[in-house]
Scaffold this motif. Sequence first.
Motif, PDB file in Angstrom:
ATOM      1  N   THR A  35     -33.321 -11.118   8.356  1.00  0.00           N
ATOM      2  CA  THR A  35     -33.715 -12.056   6.779  1.00  0.00           C
ATOM      3  C   THR A  35     -33.895 -10.972   5.825  1.00  0.00           C
ATOM      4  OG1 THR A  35     -34.377 -13.971   8.161  1.00  0.00           O
ATOM      5  CG2 THR A  35     -34.901 -13.899   5.660  1.00  0.00           C
ATOM      6  N   LEU A  36     -34.833 -10.156   6.013  1.00  0.00           N
ATOM      7  CA  LEU A  36     -35.621  -9.084   4.943  1.00  0.00           C
ATOM      8  C   LEU A  36     -34.218  -8.185   4.483  1.00  0.00           C
ATOM      9  CD1 LEU A  36     -39.032  -8.502   5.989  1.00  0.00           C
ATOM     10  CD2 LEU A  36     -38.312 -10.387   4.266  1.00  0.00           C
ATOM     11  N   GLU A  41     -36.092 -14.367   2.144  1.00  0.00           N
ATOM     12  CA  GLU A  41     -37.670 -14.502   2.336  1.00  0.00           C
ATOM     13  C   GLU A  41     -38.005 -15.361   3.432  1.00  0.00           C
ATOM     14  OE1 GLU A  41     -41.311 -16.174  -0.540  1.00  0.00           O
ATOM     15  OE2 GLU A  41     -39.383 -15.236  -1.378  1.00  0.00           O
ATOM     16  N   ARG A  43     -40.931 -18.230   4.408  1.00  0.00           N
ATOM     17  CA  ARG A  43     -42.345 -18.729   4.124  1.00  0.00           C
ATOM     18  C   ARG A  43     -42.638 -19.671   5.049  1.00  0.00           C
ATOM     19  NH1 ARG A  43     -40.340 -20.996  -1.026  1.00  0.00           N
ATOM     20  NH2 ARG A  43     -38.716 -19.637  -1.209  1.00  0.00           N
ATOM     21  N   SER A  49     -45.919 -15.110   3.873  1.00  0.00           N
ATOM     22  CA  SER A  49     -44.602 -14.964   3.415  1.00  0.00           C
ATOM     23  C   SER A  49     -44.179 -13.500   3.818  1.00  0.00           C
ATOM     24  CB  SER A  49     -44.466 -15.569   1.918  1.00  0.00           C
ATOM     25  OG  SER A  49     -44.796 -16.692   1.741  1.00  0.00           O
ATOM     26  N   PHE A  50     -42.983 -13.453   4.302  1.00  0.00           N
ATOM     27  CA  PHE A  50     -42.426 -11.955   4.637  1.00  0.00           C
ATOM     28  C   PHE A  50     -41.341 -11.796   3.199  1.00  0.00           C
ATOM     29  CE2 PHE A  50     -43.876 -13.431   8.807  1.00  0.00           C
ATOM     30  CZ  PHE A  50     -44.555 -12.285   8.989  1.00  0.00           C
ATOM     31  N   LYS A  51     -41.422 -10.715   2.630  1.00  0.00           N
ATOM     32  CA  LYS A  51     -40.301 -10.735   1.502  1.00  0.00           C
ATOM     33  C   LYS A  51     -40.278  -9.339   1.105  1.00  0.00           C
ATOM     34  CE  LYS A  51     -43.647 -12.013  -1.736  1.00  0.00           C
ATOM     35  NZ  LYS A  51     -44.099 -13.085  -2.941  1.00  0.00           N
ATOM     36  N   LYS A  53     -39.787  -6.165  -1.559  1.00  0.00           N
ATOM     37  CA  LYS A  53     -40.271  -5.781  -2.884  1.00  0.00           C
ATOM     38  C   LYS A  53     -39.657  -4.579  -3.342  1.00  0.00           C
ATOM     39  CE  LYS A  53     -44.224  -4.613  -5.953  1.00  0.00           C
ATOM     40  NZ  LYS A  53     -45.617  -4.574  -5.874  1.00  0.00           N
ATOM     41  N   LYS A  75     -36.938  -0.333  -1.488  1.00  0.00           N
ATOM     42  CA  LYS A  75     -37.371  -1.440  -1.231  1.00  0.00           C
ATOM     43  C   LYS A  75     -38.449  -1.489   0.015  1.00  0.00           C
ATOM     44  CE  LYS A  75     -32.917  -3.380  -2.407  1.00  0.00           C
ATOM     45  NZ  LYS A  75     -33.257  -4.546  -3.380  1.00  0.00           N
ATOM     46  N   PRO A  77     -40.855  -3.631   2.596  1.00  0.00           N
ATOM     47  CA  PRO A  77     -41.340  -4.954   3.278  1.00  0.00           C
ATOM     48  C   PRO A  77     -42.603  -5.448   2.884  1.00  0.00           C
ATOM     49  CG  PRO A  77     -41.118  -3.712   5.131  1.00  0.00           C
ATOM     50  CD  PRO A  77     -40.722  -2.954   3.713  1.00  0.00           C
ATOM     51  N   ARG A  78     -43.079  -6.783   2.547  1.00  0.00           N
ATOM     52  CA  ARG A  78     -44.422  -7.157   2.295  1.00  0.00           C
ATOM     53  C   ARG A  78     -44.691  -8.469   2.907  1.00  0.00           C
ATOM     54  NH1 ARG A  78     -45.944  -2.996   1.076  1.00  0.00           N
ATOM     55  NH2 ARG A  78     -45.682  -2.007  -1.109  1.00  0.00           N
ATOM     56  N   SER A  80     -47.594 -11.664   2.664  1.00  0.00           N
ATOM     57  CA  SER A  80     -48.661 -12.209   1.879  1.00  0.00           C
ATOM     58  C   SER A  80     -49.167 -13.374   2.669  1.00  0.00           C
ATOM     59  CB  SER A  80     -47.996 -12.573   0.452  1.00  0.00           C
ATOM     60  OG  SER A  80     -47.502 -11.782  -0.341  1.00  0.00           O
TER      61      SER A  80
END
Length: 101
Positions: A35-36, A41, A43, A49-51, A53, A75, A77-78, A80
Motif C-alpha cells: 500500500t505504501l 495510506e 488508517r 496511520s501508516f503513510k 512522507k 520518501k 514511511p511514517r 502516527s
Amino acid sequence: MNKTEFIAAIATHSNSTKAEAARFVDSFISIVTETLQGGGEIRLVGFGSFKVKDVAARDARNPQTGKIIKVPATKRPRFSAGKELKEAANQHKKWVLAGVT
C-alpha cells in the motif's frame, strides 16, 4: 518484543497456531508495504496511520571531511499513533503521577 515473540503472542491471544499467526503477521506486513509503495495510506481508527512522507532534498555536511554534500529527495514511511494508542502508552505515567506503582 521481536517478530517471533509477537507471533507467539498473537497465537496465544487469538487461540490459533503459531503458523496461522505467522501467516497473519506476514500478510499484514506485505499489505502495509504494498500500500505504501503504491502511494496509499492505511488508517486504523484508534490505533494509528501508516503513510509515506516526502522529504525534500537538502545539503548536509560530512563530519569527517567537513565537505558539504547534496542529499537527494526521498520518501519515508511514517506511523502516527491514534488517540487510544497514545492514551494506552501513557497509562503507566498516569499511575506513577498518582503515586501508585
